[in-house]
Design a protein around this motif. Structure first.
Motif, PDB file in Angstrom:
ATOM      1  N   ILE A 145       3.022   6.055   5.873  1.00 49.24           N
ATOM      2  CA  ILE A 145       3.533   7.166   5.062  1.00 49.24           C
ATOM      3  C   ILE A 145       4.916   6.776   4.560  1.00 49.24           C
ATOM      4  O   ILE A 145       5.825   6.491   5.367  1.00 49.24           O
ATOM      5  CB  ILE A 145       3.571   8.479   5.867  1.00 49.24           C
ATOM      6  N   LEU A 160       0.614  12.492  -1.424  1.00 53.09           N
ATOM      7  CA  LEU A 160       0.780  13.547  -0.421  1.00 53.09           C
ATOM      8  C   LEU A 160       1.627  14.712  -0.929  1.00 53.09           C
ATOM      9  O   LEU A 160       1.718  15.741  -0.256  1.00 53.09           O
ATOM     10  CB  LEU A 160       1.442  12.975   0.842  1.00 53.09           C
ATOM     11  N   ILE A 280      -4.920  12.402   6.886  1.00 57.74           N
ATOM     12  CA  ILE A 280      -4.377  12.331   5.522  1.00 57.74           C
ATOM     13  C   ILE A 280      -4.479  13.697   4.839  1.00 57.74           C
ATOM     14  O   ILE A 280      -3.549  14.138   4.154  1.00 57.74           O
ATOM     15  CB  ILE A 280      -5.106  11.245   4.705  1.00 57.74           C
ATOM     16  N   LEU A 283      -1.706  15.795   6.096  1.00 61.49           N
ATOM     17  CA  LEU A 283      -0.450  15.422   5.450  1.00 61.49           C
ATOM     18  C   LEU A 283      -0.376  16.003   4.035  1.00 61.49           C
ATOM     19  O   LEU A 283       0.691  16.459   3.598  1.00 61.49           O
ATOM     20  CB  LEU A 283      -0.321  13.899   5.392  1.00 61.49           C
ATOM     21  N   GLN A 284      -1.496  15.985   3.322  1.00 55.50           N
ATOM     22  CA  GLN A 284      -1.512  16.549   1.971  1.00 55.50           C
ATOM     23  C   GLN A 284      -1.250  18.046   1.994  1.00 55.50           C
ATOM     24  O   GLN A 284      -0.547  18.575   1.125  1.00 55.50           O
ATOM     25  CB  GLN A 284      -2.851  16.243   1.295  1.00 55.50           C
ATOM     26  N   GLY A 287       2.386  18.410   2.666  1.00 54.01           N
ATOM     27  CA  GLY A 287       3.139  17.983   1.488  1.00 54.01           C
ATOM     28  C   GLY A 287       3.130  19.017   0.388  1.00 54.01           C
ATOM     29  O   GLY A 287       4.118  19.181  -0.343  1.00 54.01           O
TER      30      GLY A 287
END
Length: 300
Positions: A145, A160, A280, A283-284, A287
């Protein structure tokens, strides 16, 4: 060369003895000698010669050694991963991140991931983007990341979200910091080759006076620590500024706004596990919820 050949070659190379190599590999000495002979017969040249009672590498083996070392390291990585998976059948996340994200986004994501799957093992390393890309290409980590990644062969980028650069200092000024003011105030600078430092105009030597000299650092949180000590102002990402905000410090916007991307990097040819994909996506989600930092006010 077979895998067993590589193991025997490496063991003899390290110990200088067939008998000691056999002990390490937990096989008999005749078996180790037979494997070595078979390997040399297939290669068509000798790998060792006996000098003063100790086996020494031949010239050919010296040339072969570094490549065998690479294969042996990969074999150890496979064994270590297999052990981890056996001990943690729920899964293993092998992550890398730039240090600043280790202060902010990653702890949140890891906490949520472990809350959903408490048995998941996390292996997290931090480093600069170039080092993380090297680790991805070497298959030492599965996800990195980073900030504002550039294209790199063999690496795929997954967006992200977006954040921006802000100013952290002990100055309670409520006005936005404009780029025109960068040459007239004490700036704690990031390197120009840094993914975020390169977004800022650099100070020319002629614009740095004896009473207003810039400080150059390598890491964002060190820049923030210097700003907290009154050494000047640090222009860093909003995530680090929020994580490092202390009483008596203020966050100010930079204008014009300087946005940057957050991204997860993966090996282009890797097949990610469901656990990797879920992380992931987590994280998105985080974000997409990044908030505007609390500009122009300090912690009480």
């Amino acid at each position: 060369m077979r895998l067993r050949h590589i193991e025997v070659f490496q063991a003899i190379r390290l110990t200088g003895s067939v008998s000691r190599a056999a002990e390490i590999l937990r096989i008999s000495q005749p078996a180790a000698s037979k494997i070595l002979q078979h390997m040399e017969m297939q290669l068509g040249f000798n790998l060792f010669e006996r000098i003063k009672g100790r086996l020494q590498l031949t010239h050919e083996a010296e040339l072969l050694g570094p490549e065998v070392e690479k294969v042996f390291r990969e074999l150890e990585n496979v064994r270590r991963l297999a052990r981890n998976l056996r001990q943690h059948p729920e899964g293993l996340l092998r992550l890398g991140c730039v240090p600043s994200l280790g202060l902010s986004l990653l702890p949140q994501a890891i906490a949520l991931s472990r809350a959903r799957q408490p048995g998941v093992m996390i292996d997290l390393q931090t480093g600069h983007t170039a080092g993380l890309i090297t680790s991805l290409l070497a298959r030492e980590i599965d996800i990195a990341i980073v900030f504002n990644p550039s294209h790199h062969p063999g690496i795929r980028s997954v967006s992200l979200g977006e954040s921006e650069l802000v100013c952290l200092s002990t100055d309670p000024d409520t006005s936005p910091l404009t780029l025109d003011n960068l040459t007239t105030q004490s700036q704690i600078r990031l390197p120009q080759d840094d993914p975020l430092g390169g977004l800022l105009p650099s100070l020319r030597d002629s614009e740095i006076t004896h009473t207003d000299s810039a400080i150059k650092v390598q890491t964002y949180y060190v820049a923030c620590a210097l700003a907290q000590a009154g050494c000047g102002y640090a222009i860093v990402d909003a995530l680090t500024a929020q994580a490092m905000l202390r009483p008596g410090c203020f966050i100010r916007p930079v204008r014009p706004r300087i946005p940057f991307k957050l991204a997860a990097l993966v090996h282009e040819s890797s097949t990610l596990s469901k656990l990797d994909h879920n992380f992931i996506e987590l994280l998105q989600t985080l974000g997409s919820r990044l908030e505007t930092p609390p500009y122009a006010r300090a912690l009480k």
